[in-house]
Design an enzyme around this catalytic site. Sequence first.
Site, short mmCIF file in Angstrom:
data_model
loop_
_atom_site.label_atom_id
_atom_site.label_comp_id
_atom_site.label_asym_id
_atom_site.label_seq_id
_atom_site.Cartn_x
_atom_site.Cartn_y
_atom_site.Cartn_z
N GLY A 172 0.86 -1.19 0.00
CA GLY A 172 0.00 0.00 0.00
C GLY A 172 0.89 1.23 0.00
O GLY A 172 2.11 1.12 0.03
N ASP B 94 3.79 -3.99 -7.91
CA ASP B 94 3.19 -2.84 -7.21
C ASP B 94 3.76 -1.53 -7.75
O ASP B 94 3.26 -0.45 -7.39
CB ASP B 94 3.41 -2.94 -5.69
CG ASP B 94 4.86 -3.16 -5.33
OD1 ASP B 94 5.42 -4.20 -5.75
OD2 ASP B 94 5.46 -2.31 -4.67
P1 AMP Z 1 8.92 0.92 -3.61
O1 AMP Z 1 9.33 -0.38 -4.23
O2 AMP Z 1 10.01 1.86 -3.31
O3 AMP Z 1 7.86 1.59 -4.44
O4 AMP Z 1 8.27 0.62 -2.15
C1 AMP Z 1 7.66 -0.60 -1.79
C2 AMP Z 1 6.68 -0.40 -0.65
O5 AMP Z 1 7.34 0.08 0.51
C3 AMP Z 1 5.57 0.58 -0.94
O6 AMP Z 1 4.38 0.07 -0.41
C4 AMP Z 1 6.02 1.85 -0.23
O7 AMP Z 1 4.95 2.67 0.10
C5 AMP Z 1 6.73 1.27 0.98
N1 AMP Z 1 7.76 2.18 1.50
C6 AMP Z 1 8.93 2.52 0.93
N2 AMP Z 1 9.60 3.38 1.72
C7 AMP Z 1 8.86 3.60 2.81
C8 AMP Z 1 9.01 4.39 3.99
N3 AMP Z 1 10.09 5.15 4.21
N4 AMP Z 1 8.02 4.36 4.92
C9 AMP Z 1 6.93 3.60 4.73
N5 AMP Z 1 6.73 2.83 3.64
C10 AMP Z 1 7.67 2.82 2.69
MG MG Z 2 6.25 1.49 -5.01
#
Ligand code: AMP
Ligand code: MG
Length: 473
Positions: A79, A241
């Site tokens: 999410g 995602d």
């Molecule tokens: P990404 O592959 O960078 O798009 O991130 C994968 C998942 O991790 C997504 O659901 C992001 O919202 C979550 N995410 C990445 N960095 C953070 C953060 N610093 N705090 C909370 N959720 C994160």
């Molecule tokens: Mg992402």
Amino acid sequence: MHLKHNFSTLGESFYSATLIQPLLEQRLVECNQTLADNLAIDFKDSETLALLSGEQPITASLSMVYAGHQFGGFSPQLGDGRGVLLGEVVDQQGKLIDLHMKGAGPTPYSRRGDGRAVLRSCMREYLASEAMFALGVPTSRALALFDSREAVHRETPEMGAMLLRTANGHIRFGHFEYFFSRGMTDELDALIQYCLSHYYPECLETSSPIENMLLAVVERTAHMIAKWQAHGFQHGVMNTDNFSFTGETIDYGPFGFMEDYDESWVCNHSDYEGRYAFNRQPGVGLWNLNCLMRCFSSHLTRDQLVTILQTYETALQSHYDSLMLQKLGLSDVADLHKLWPSLVTILSQEKLDYSLFLRSLSLLSADDYSLLLDEVIDRERLRTWLDEYMSIRSLQGKDWQQVQQGMLTVNPKYVLRNYLAHEAIQAAEAGDYLPFRRLLNLITQPFDEHPACEALARRAPGWAKSLEVSCSS
Ligand code: AMP
Ligand code: MG
């Protein structure tokens, strides 16, 4: 600013109400005026700015829930862990555009994350998405950047920031996987109807709307990835995602633009197996589409889904060929397929800079190859290739100068090189945004000459070779 809240009408199984949580002493440091004008957003209006920066709550703002295949493994619930969908606005063309804030603070989907983003990663996303837009690649866009005095901890403490971005949609393949994997059929159907009416309305007019929508998603994904390959872009984290149902490049993390040509280049240093290596991107696109198709197994037959997937490869190849034909100034695909494999061998063995080679090729004169020959060790091999290339070009019978003018409009002179982003970030962290703005100006007009900035068109200096992009963002 007239914010709409269409996505929120889907109901609370799709999201959690979430407000932007402003950062300590945050400041608007950059805004994309042209994009803002097109969306009728006025950052000089204090009420608008208060809403967009989170100082004034937008009550219907939300974080979306989705799932996703991450590096091949299925995560049943992800999410927006640090993103907030503020709502949608209508642009001057009448199109609905999402406004989304990244780094807006914790959400119910933050898991162990802090919900924040650092200035470094927001600047990289700003630059990359605008560079991609200028290259004609479907992408989310950067609307505004906020920095702050809040420390956000990664390997070391860094400066917290937020990036306000736009996209046609933020619905990901992982949205469908979330509802399908839980057997939430009513929600899955509602999501499908939502996508049909908001993103693929033309399919509603046909006898098989879902099938035609999926064909269009495959086509858009193929188009996007063909452009990545032709412009040497590597996404780095092609999890489902991070794949948009509207076929746009989203979620810029440890991305890279090809410098020294290397087909098997892996820009994400956490990708130990090279799953998302440059030359694997087309195959991963198909793998991701396959994950998406599975979610439609109660709507369409297996044969229908397979037939839809089978359109991917041809679509990708034809988009790629048409862009590479323009880049090489050729008109016949057979010539391209004859010349390209031997050029790839030269580019990779000589470690030539991908974009600069093509830019120089656009400027080549028939009686002087020195611009390119001076870059290689095996001059004879390149001379032989250039002779063959030039003879094919002259057989095309087209006006030489016109062909070259065309090539110069698809082969950028200025590329978002990793070290340039790094230097701009270092300066910004020290309070100077001038290098960022200068770089932004170059990469948003990458095909133009900028005589005062010649040095920024060159290959990375020696020290920059060892620069690694941090995967934490
Ligand atoms: P990404 O592959 O960078 O798009 O991130 C994968 C998942 O991790 C997504 O659901 C992001 O919202 C979550 N995410 C990445 N960095 C953070 C953060 N610093 N705090 C909370 N959720 C994160
Ligand atoms: Mg992402």
